[in-house]
Scaffold this active site. Structure first.
Site, PDB file in Angstrom:
ATOM      1  N   ARG A 285       0.832  -1.208   0.000  1.00  0.00           N
ATOM      2  CA  ARG A 285       0.000   0.000   0.000  1.00  0.00           C
ATOM      3  C   ARG A 285       0.866   1.257   0.000  1.00  0.00           C
ATOM      4  O   ARG A 285       0.495   2.284  -0.570  1.00  0.00           O
ATOM      5  CB  ARG A 285      -0.933  -0.007   1.205  1.00  0.00           C
ATOM      6  CG  ARG A 285      -1.974   1.107   1.182  1.00  0.00           C
ATOM      7  CD  ARG A 285      -2.995   0.954   2.289  1.00  0.00           C
ATOM      8  NE  ARG A 285      -2.376   1.034   3.593  1.00  0.00           N
ATOM      9  CZ  ARG A 285      -2.375   2.128   4.354  1.00  0.00           C
ATOM     10  NH1 ARG A 285      -2.950   3.234   3.931  1.00  0.00           N
ATOM     11  NH2 ARG A 285      -1.803   2.114   5.539  1.00  0.00           N
TER      12      ARG A 285
ATOM     13  N   HIS B 233       0.411   4.513  -2.339  1.00  0.00           N
ATOM     14  CA  HIS B 233       0.279   5.888  -1.838  1.00  0.00           C
ATOM     15  C   HIS B 233       1.392   6.780  -2.382  1.00  0.00           C
ATOM     16  O   HIS B 233       1.169   7.963  -2.636  1.00  0.00           O
ATOM     17  CB  HIS B 233       0.302   5.893  -0.313  1.00  0.00           C
ATOM     18  CG  HIS B 233      -1.015   5.519   0.290  1.00  0.00           C
ATOM     19  ND1 HIS B 233      -1.445   6.004   1.501  1.00  0.00           N
ATOM     20  CD2 HIS B 233      -2.005   4.707  -0.156  1.00  0.00           C
ATOM     21  CE1 HIS B 233      -2.643   5.509   1.783  1.00  0.00           C
ATOM     22  NE2 HIS B 233      -2.997   4.709   0.787  1.00  0.00           N
ATOM     23  N   ASP B 234       2.575   6.219  -2.559  1.00  0.00           N
ATOM     24  CA  ASP B 234       3.664   7.000  -3.121  1.00  0.00           C
ATOM     25  C   ASP B 234       3.334   7.431  -4.542  1.00  0.00           C
ATOM     26  O   ASP B 234       3.474   8.610  -4.895  1.00  0.00           O
ATOM     27  CB  ASP B 234       4.959   6.185  -3.103  1.00  0.00           C
ATOM     28  CG  ASP B 234       6.143   6.974  -3.625  1.00  0.00           C
ATOM     29  OD1 ASP B 234       6.303   8.151  -3.225  1.00  0.00           O
ATOM     30  OD2 ASP B 234       6.931   6.422  -4.422  1.00  0.00           O
TER      31      ASP B 234
ATOM     32  N   VAL C  59       0.600  10.247  -5.094  1.00  0.00           N
ATOM     33  CA  VAL C  59       0.909  11.610  -4.645  1.00  0.00           C
ATOM     34  C   VAL C  59       2.252  12.017  -5.261  1.00  0.00           C
ATOM     35  O   VAL C  59       3.291  11.462  -4.932  1.00  0.00           O
ATOM     36  CB  VAL C  59       0.984  11.690  -3.109  1.00  0.00           C
ATOM     37  CG1 VAL C  59       1.314  13.113  -2.665  1.00  0.00           C
ATOM     38  CG2 VAL C  59      -0.336  11.239  -2.484  1.00  0.00           C
TER      39      VAL C  59
ATOM     40  N   GLY D 239       3.455  11.264  -8.009  1.00  0.00           N
ATOM     41  CA  GLY D 239       4.070  10.218  -8.813  1.00  0.00           C
ATOM     42  C   GLY D 239       4.971   9.327  -7.981  1.00  0.00           C
ATOM     43  O   GLY D 239       5.212   9.572  -6.790  1.00  0.00           O
TER      44      GLY D 239
ATOM     45  N   GLU E  83       4.194  13.755   3.741  1.00  0.00           N
ATOM     46  CA  GLU E  83       3.165  12.754   3.448  1.00  0.00           C
ATOM     47  C   GLU E  83       3.121  11.654   4.508  1.00  0.00           C
ATOM     48  O   GLU E  83       2.055  11.173   4.881  1.00  0.00           O
ATOM     49  CB  GLU E  83       3.429  12.101   2.095  1.00  0.00           C
ATOM     50  CG  GLU E  83       3.275  12.989   0.899  1.00  0.00           C
ATOM     51  CD  GLU E  83       3.815  12.324  -0.364  1.00  0.00           C
ATOM     52  OE1 GLU E  83       3.594  11.103  -0.529  1.00  0.00           O
ATOM     53  OE2 GLU E  83       4.454  13.012  -1.177  1.00  0.00           O
TER      54      GLU E  83
ATOM     55  N   ASN F 248      -1.887   8.158   6.278  1.00  0.00           N
ATOM     56  CA  ASN F 248      -0.686   7.312   6.310  1.00  0.00           C
ATOM     57  C   ASN F 248      -0.278   6.907   7.728  1.00  0.00           C
ATOM     58  O   ASN F 248       0.762   6.255   7.909  1.00  0.00           O
ATOM     59  CB  ASN F 248       0.480   8.035   5.626  1.00  0.00           C
ATOM     60  CG  ASN F 248       0.292   8.132   4.125  1.00  0.00           C
ATOM     61  OD1 ASN F 248      -0.382   7.297   3.524  1.00  0.00           O
ATOM     62  ND2 ASN F 248       0.870   9.147   3.512  1.00  0.00           N
TER      63      ASN F 248
ATOM     64  N   PRO G  22      -7.583   7.672  -2.677  1.00  0.00           N
ATOM     65  CA  PRO G  22      -8.991   7.320  -2.491  1.00  0.00           C
ATOM     66  C   PRO G  22      -9.285   6.903  -1.053  1.00  0.00           C
ATOM     67  O   PRO G  22      -8.416   6.404  -0.353  1.00  0.00           O
ATOM     68  CB  PRO G  22      -9.198   6.155  -3.461  1.00  0.00           C
ATOM     69  CG  PRO G  22      -7.835   5.616  -3.724  1.00  0.00           C
ATOM     70  CD  PRO G  22      -6.900   6.770  -3.610  1.00  0.00           C
TER      71      PRO G  22
ATOM     72  N   HIS H 152      -6.022  -4.984   0.749  1.00  0.00           N
ATOM     73  CA  HIS H 152      -7.250  -5.693   1.122  1.00  0.00           C
ATOM     74  C   HIS H 152      -7.145  -7.198   0.993  1.00  0.00           C
ATOM     75  O   HIS H 152      -7.788  -7.931   1.748  1.00  0.00           O
ATOM     76  CB  HIS H 152      -8.421  -5.205   0.257  1.00  0.00           C
ATOM     77  CG  HIS H 152      -8.818  -3.803   0.564  1.00  0.00           C
ATOM     78  ND1 HIS H 152     -10.011  -3.276   0.175  1.00  0.00           N
ATOM     79  CD2 HIS H 152      -8.180  -2.811   1.232  1.00  0.00           C
ATOM     80  CE1 HIS H 152     -10.096  -2.017   0.570  1.00  0.00           C
ATOM     81  NE2 HIS H 152      -8.990  -1.719   1.200  1.00  0.00           N
TER      82      HIS H 152
ATOM     83  N   ASP I 179      -9.508  -9.822   4.747  1.00  0.00           N
ATOM     84  CA  ASP I 179      -9.871 -10.900   3.828  1.00  0.00           C
ATOM     85  C   ASP I 179      -9.787 -12.196   4.614  1.00  0.00           C
ATOM     86  O   ASP I 179      -8.839 -12.965   4.491  1.00  0.00           O
ATOM     87  CB  ASP I 179      -8.909 -10.897   2.639  1.00  0.00           C
ATOM     88  CG  ASP I 179      -9.294 -11.902   1.564  1.00  0.00           C
ATOM     89  OD1 ASP I 179     -10.436 -12.381   1.595  1.00  0.00           O
ATOM     90  OD2 ASP I 179      -8.436 -12.194   0.716  1.00  0.00           O
TER      91      ASP I 179
ATOM     92  N   SER J  78      -8.357 -15.733   3.693  1.00  0.00           N
ATOM     93  CA  SER J  78      -6.924 -15.860   3.379  1.00  0.00           C
ATOM     94  C   SER J  78      -6.206 -14.597   3.810  1.00  0.00           C
ATOM     95  O   SER J  78      -5.714 -13.838   2.985  1.00  0.00           O
ATOM     96  CB  SER J  78      -6.722 -16.115   1.879  1.00  0.00           C
ATOM     97  OG  SER J  78      -7.319 -15.093   1.113  1.00  0.00           O
TER      98      SER J  78
ATOM     99  N   ASP K  67      -4.764 -13.723  -3.138  1.00  0.00           N
ATOM    100  CA  ASP K  67      -5.592 -14.510  -4.039  1.00  0.00           C
ATOM    101  C   ASP K  67      -6.841 -13.724  -4.399  1.00  0.00           C
ATOM    102  O   ASP K  67      -6.927 -12.526  -4.149  1.00  0.00           O
ATOM    103  CB  ASP K  67      -5.951 -15.861  -3.394  1.00  0.00           C
ATOM    104  CG  ASP K  67      -6.601 -15.695  -2.026  1.00  0.00           C
ATOM    105  OD1 ASP K  67      -7.284 -14.662  -1.804  1.00  0.00           O
ATOM    106  OD2 ASP K  67      -6.432 -16.584  -1.178  1.00  0.00           O
TER     107      ASP K  67
END
Length: 334
Positions: free
Chosen positions: A65, A69-70, A73, A75, A91, A97, A167, A203, A254, A257, A262
């Site tokens: 993640r 996130h990098d 923001v 690029g 950031e 974060n 998001p 996720h 999740d 798993s 997966d």
């Protein structure tokens, strides 16, 4: 005042030029970028990851993640790694974060230390982050994919840049699609990357804290305490884990798993067991739902498209050539 024809032409010309510049920079990334200058670059990054995951088995969720996130923001320039200093809030310290574990940043630091000892001033922090995100996917069963490299590091990191670019867990399909479109990614790529994209953890692996989703469990609206799109049995289970809206318990994202990469994330959405609003919204239109169904029934297709989407995401707004720098310390500009 309405815009003039000349101003509209100028705006669209600028947009086109910026798009061409981004495409040109991305085209300079290549697999094996360090083959001559630092042949063991990817191996050293993998060693740092392997050392970390032996101690903290879910560390890859943060690293995956963090790369997302990098890139979203400023690029993919390693700006998420920079520490706040001299009155500037970076950031890294933005609210969204704050769930990154310090151990995740330490993985990058350890990899950088090994690389600086082997080939000083050669491998960027942005590339380390792209490599270690790939290694996380491979470690949890998502498969290995080649990472084009050649990114250079940015010097600017502002917490205020995160609010409009990353998001959120309560975004609708339209909102998610627009955020990704601003980065040059399609709705299809957004659905493919949604397993890592939003709010806390990747996720398909990792955990969430109750406040990120209890709005769906308590006082959802005037007619229903629970979000009606949430599977009732799953809602009861979540209420047991989060007995109040203010609970801060950790909950697997999740559950089938928790530490496996997966397609069960998509299977859960089809059963109305998407943990966040931003998960369940992926079936709110027929076209989006069709892709979720495809991924739910075909893990190989999901993993293949995920790898391709990660490579595309990894090229957002990159600095290459003489732009940016190679930081000697990933937490501070040179």
């Amino acid at each position: 005042m309405a815009p003039t024809l000349a101003s509209l032409v100028a705006i669209f010309s600028c947009m086109a030029l910026c798009s061409l510049m981004r495409a040109s920079a991305a085209s300079k990334l290549r697999v094996g970028f360090y083959a001559q200058t630092c042949p063991r670059a990817e191996a050293l990054v993998r060693e740092a990851f392997d050392d970390a995951v032996r101690k903290t088995d879910d560390i890859g969720a943060d690293l995956l993640r963090m790369h997302f996130h990098d890139c979203f923001v400023r690029g993919c320039d390693g700006s998420v790694l920079i520490a706040s200093a001299n009155g500037n809030t970076a950031e890294k310290d933005a609210d969204i974060n704050q769930t990154f574990e310090e151990e995740a940043f330490q993985v990058v630091d350890n990899a950088k230390a090994s690389l600086e000892a082997a080939c000083p001033g050669v491998v960027s922090c942005a590339d380390i982050l792209a490599y270690v995100a790939r290694d996380s996917v491979a470690h949890y069963g998502g498969g290995f994919y080649d990472v084009p490299a050649g990114r250079r590091d940015g010097r600017i990191s502002l917490a205020t840049d995160t609010s409009e670019n990353i998001p959120r867990h309560n975004f609708t399909l339209d909102q998610l699609t627009r955020v990704f479109a601003r980065k040059g990614l399609t709705q299809s790529e957004m659905i493919t990357l949604s397993g890592i994209a939003v709010y806390i953890g990747a996720h398909t692996i990792g955990i969430a804290h109750c406040p990120a989703f209890t709005e769906r469990l308590y006082n959802f609206n005037s007619s229903s305490g629970v979000d009606p799109t949430l599977d009732p049995a799953y809602a009861v289970q979540l209420q047991q884990q989060c007995p109040t809206a203010a609970s801060n318990t950790e909950v697997p994202m999740d559950l089938p798993s928790e530490l496996g990469f997966d397609n069960s994330y998509y299977k859960g959405i089809l059963r109305n067991r998407g943990l966040f609003t931003s998960d369940q919204t992926l079936v709110s239109t027929p076209a989006a739902a069709a892709q979720v169904k495809l991924f739910a029934r075909n893990s190989a297709v999901f993993k293949s498209r995920f790898a391709a989407a990660m490579v595309r995401m990894g090229s957002i707004g990159v600095l290459t050539g003489s732009n940016g720098e190679i930081r000697s310390n990933c937490r501070a500009p040179n």
